[in-house]
Design a protein around this motif. Structure first.
Motif, PDB file in Angstrom:
ATOM      1  N   ILE A  16      10.035  -4.126  -1.811  1.00  0.00           N
ATOM      2  CA  ILE A  16       8.615  -4.419  -2.047  1.00  0.00           C
ATOM      3  C   ILE A  16       8.469  -5.363  -3.233  1.00  0.00           C
ATOM      4  CG2 ILE A  16       6.421  -3.401  -2.776  1.00  0.00           C
ATOM      5  CD1 ILE A  16       7.202  -0.939  -1.076  1.00  0.00           C
ATOM      6  N   ASN A  17       9.242  -5.110  -4.272  1.00  0.00           N
ATOM      7  CA  ASN A  17       9.203  -6.019  -5.418  1.00  0.00           C
ATOM      8  C   ASN A  17       9.604  -7.435  -5.012  1.00  0.00           C
ATOM      9  OD1 ASN A  17       8.310  -4.179  -7.315  1.00  0.00           O
ATOM     10  ND2 ASN A  17      10.375  -3.558  -7.906  1.00  0.00           N
ATOM     11  N   ASP A  18      10.610  -7.545  -4.163  1.00  0.00           N
ATOM     12  CA  ASP A  18      10.999  -8.869  -3.655  1.00  0.00           C
ATOM     13  C   ASP A  18       9.847  -9.498  -2.879  1.00  0.00           C
ATOM     14  OD1 ASP A  18      13.481  -8.570  -4.792  1.00  0.00           O
ATOM     15  OD2 ASP A  18      14.492  -8.021  -2.905  1.00  0.00           O
ATOM     16  N   SER A  32      15.578   1.554  -3.068  1.00  0.00           N
ATOM     17  CA  SER A  32      15.874   0.368  -2.266  1.00  0.00           C
ATOM     18  C   SER A  32      14.598  -0.201  -1.648  1.00  0.00           C
ATOM     19  CB  SER A  32      16.877   0.729  -1.164  1.00  0.00           C
ATOM     20  OG  SER A  32      17.122  -0.366  -0.337  1.00  0.00           O
ATOM     21  N   THR A  33      13.736   0.683  -1.149  1.00  0.00           N
ATOM     22  CA  THR A  33      12.459   0.245  -0.577  1.00  0.00           C
ATOM     23  C   THR A  33      11.591  -0.404  -1.643  1.00  0.00           C
ATOM     24  OG1 THR A  33      12.546   2.030   1.049  1.00  0.00           O
ATOM     25  CG2 THR A  33      10.400   1.017   0.666  1.00  0.00           C
ATOM     26  N   ILE A  47      19.203  12.974  -4.195  1.00  0.00           N
ATOM     27  CA  ILE A  47      19.654  11.731  -4.824  1.00  0.00           C
ATOM     28  C   ILE A  47      19.708  10.605  -3.794  1.00  0.00           C
ATOM     29  CG2 ILE A  47      21.659  10.610  -5.896  1.00  0.00           C
ATOM     30  CD1 ILE A  47      22.090  13.327  -7.385  1.00  0.00           C
ATOM     31  N   ALA A  48      20.157  10.919  -2.583  1.00  0.00           N
ATOM     32  CA  ALA A  48      20.184   9.909  -1.527  1.00  0.00           C
ATOM     33  C   ALA A  48      18.772   9.440  -1.183  1.00  0.00           C
ATOM     34  CB  ALA A  48      20.882  10.465  -0.282  1.00  0.00           C
ATOM     35  N   ILE A  49      17.819  10.371  -1.163  1.00  0.00           N
ATOM     36  CA  ILE A  49      16.419  10.007  -0.896  1.00  0.00           C
ATOM     37  C   ILE A  49      15.900   9.098  -2.005  1.00  0.00           C
ATOM     38  CG2 ILE A  49      14.062  10.926  -0.790  1.00  0.00           C
ATOM     39  CD1 ILE A  49      15.316  13.413   0.612  1.00  0.00           C
ATOM     40  N   ILE A  50      16.208   9.438  -3.224  1.00  0.00           N
ATOM     41  CA  ILE A  50      15.768   8.603  -4.341  1.00  0.00           C
ATOM     42  C   ILE A  50      16.379   7.212  -4.230  1.00  0.00           C
ATOM     43  CG2 ILE A  50      15.933   8.293  -6.848  1.00  0.00           C
ATOM     44  CD1 ILE A  50      15.626  11.353  -7.083  1.00  0.00           C
ATOM     45  N   ASP A  51      17.643   7.141  -3.853  1.00  0.00           N
ATOM     46  CA  ASP A  51      18.284   5.832  -3.678  1.00  0.00           C
ATOM     47  C   ASP A  51      17.593   5.023  -2.579  1.00  0.00           C
ATOM     48  OD1 ASP A  51      20.100   6.318  -5.693  1.00  0.00           O
ATOM     49  OD2 ASP A  51      21.733   6.903  -4.331  1.00  0.00           O
ATOM     50  N   ASP A  52      17.244   5.697  -1.463  1.00  0.00           N
ATOM     51  CA  ASP A  52      16.526   5.009  -0.382  1.00  0.00           C
ATOM     52  C   ASP A  52      15.159   4.518  -0.849  1.00  0.00           C
ATOM     53  OD1 ASP A  52      18.627   5.417   1.347  1.00  0.00           O
ATOM     54  OD2 ASP A  52      17.714   7.127   2.376  1.00  0.00           O
ATOM     55  N   SER A  92       0.822  -1.212   0.000  1.00  0.00           N
ATOM     56  CA  SER A  92       0.000   0.000   0.000  1.00  0.00           C
ATOM     57  C   SER A  92       0.857   1.264   0.000  1.00  0.00           C
ATOM     58  CB  SER A  92      -0.946   0.001   1.203  1.00  0.00           C
ATOM     59  OG  SER A  92      -0.217   0.183   2.403  1.00  0.00           O
ATOM     60  N   LYS A  93       2.130   1.135   0.271  1.00  0.00           N
ATOM     61  CA  LYS A  93       3.038   2.280   0.293  1.00  0.00           C
ATOM     62  C   LYS A  93       3.559   2.648  -1.093  1.00  0.00           C
ATOM     63  CE  LYS A  93       3.106   3.204   4.633  1.00  0.00           C
ATOM     64  NZ  LYS A  93       2.652   4.517   5.060  1.00  0.00           N
ATOM     65  N   LEU A  94       3.237   1.841  -2.084  1.00  0.00           N
ATOM     66  CA  LEU A  94       3.754   2.105  -3.426  1.00  0.00           C
ATOM     67  C   LEU A  94       3.329   3.469  -3.959  1.00  0.00           C
ATOM     68  CD1 LEU A  94       3.435  -1.371  -5.165  1.00  0.00           C
ATOM     69  CD2 LEU A  94       5.522  -0.202  -4.461  1.00  0.00           C
ATOM     70  N   LYS A  95       2.089   3.886  -3.723  1.00  0.00           N
ATOM     71  CA  LYS A  95       1.634   5.194  -4.206  1.00  0.00           C
ATOM     72  C   LYS A  95       2.413   6.323  -3.539  1.00  0.00           C
ATOM     73  CE  LYS A  95      -3.026   4.012  -5.659  1.00  0.00           C
ATOM     74  NZ  LYS A  95      -4.447   4.253  -5.494  1.00  0.00           N
TER      75      LYS A  95
END
Length: 140
Positions: free
Chosen positions: A113-115, A108-109, A100-105, A9-12
């Motif tokens: 979620i994909n996993d 990663s999240t 950029i660091a936020i985008i990387d985080d 549900s966090k994807l949006k």
């Protein structure tokens, strides 16, 4: 399984954060371009001041004092502007690095979620394992 559904549900929210980060990076890029453009305008102005300087030997004392005061004021003002622009550019660069660091985080999240999605699909039906098309049919 409830935690995995909550993560989905966090994807949006993650998507919205990615879009906002991209917008911010675009704004930062435009600001950096503006700083560079202003710097590029300052250099010719200063060169013009130097090249159009009157011969000091042809000026009387009052006119010479006026020219020197004016030139010093212009140079000092220009230096102040360039110093501020340099500090602003460093702040922009820092903000870009943080974004950029936020985008990387976020990325990663999303990968986590994909996993999680893949593990749910693997548990439910092995036909979907490693296939992001989720059963799309070929209409050719």
């Amino acid at each position: 399984m409830g935690k995995k559904v909550y993560e989905l549900s966090k994807l949006k929210e993650i998507n919205a954060a990615c879009k906002q980060a991209s917008i911010e990076l675009e704004r930062v890029g435009k600001a950096t371009d503006s700083i560079s453009a202003i710097s590029d305008l300052a250099v010719p102005t200063l060169k013009h001041l130097i090249s159009s300087a009157p011969s000091y030997f042809k000026l009387d004392a009052d006119k010479l004092r006026e020219v020197i005061d004016s030139r010093e004021t212009t140079i000092y003002s220009t230096m102040c502007v360039l110093t501020e622009m340099d500090e602003l550019a460093m702040s922009v660069e820092s903000a870009m690095a943080s974004t950029i660091a936020i985008i990387d985080d976020i990325n990663s999240t999303v990968n986590g979620i994909n996993d999680g999605i893949n593990s749910i699909l693997d548990d439910g039906n092995s036909d979907y394992s490693g296939n992001n098309s989720q059963g799309a049919t070929n209409h050719d």
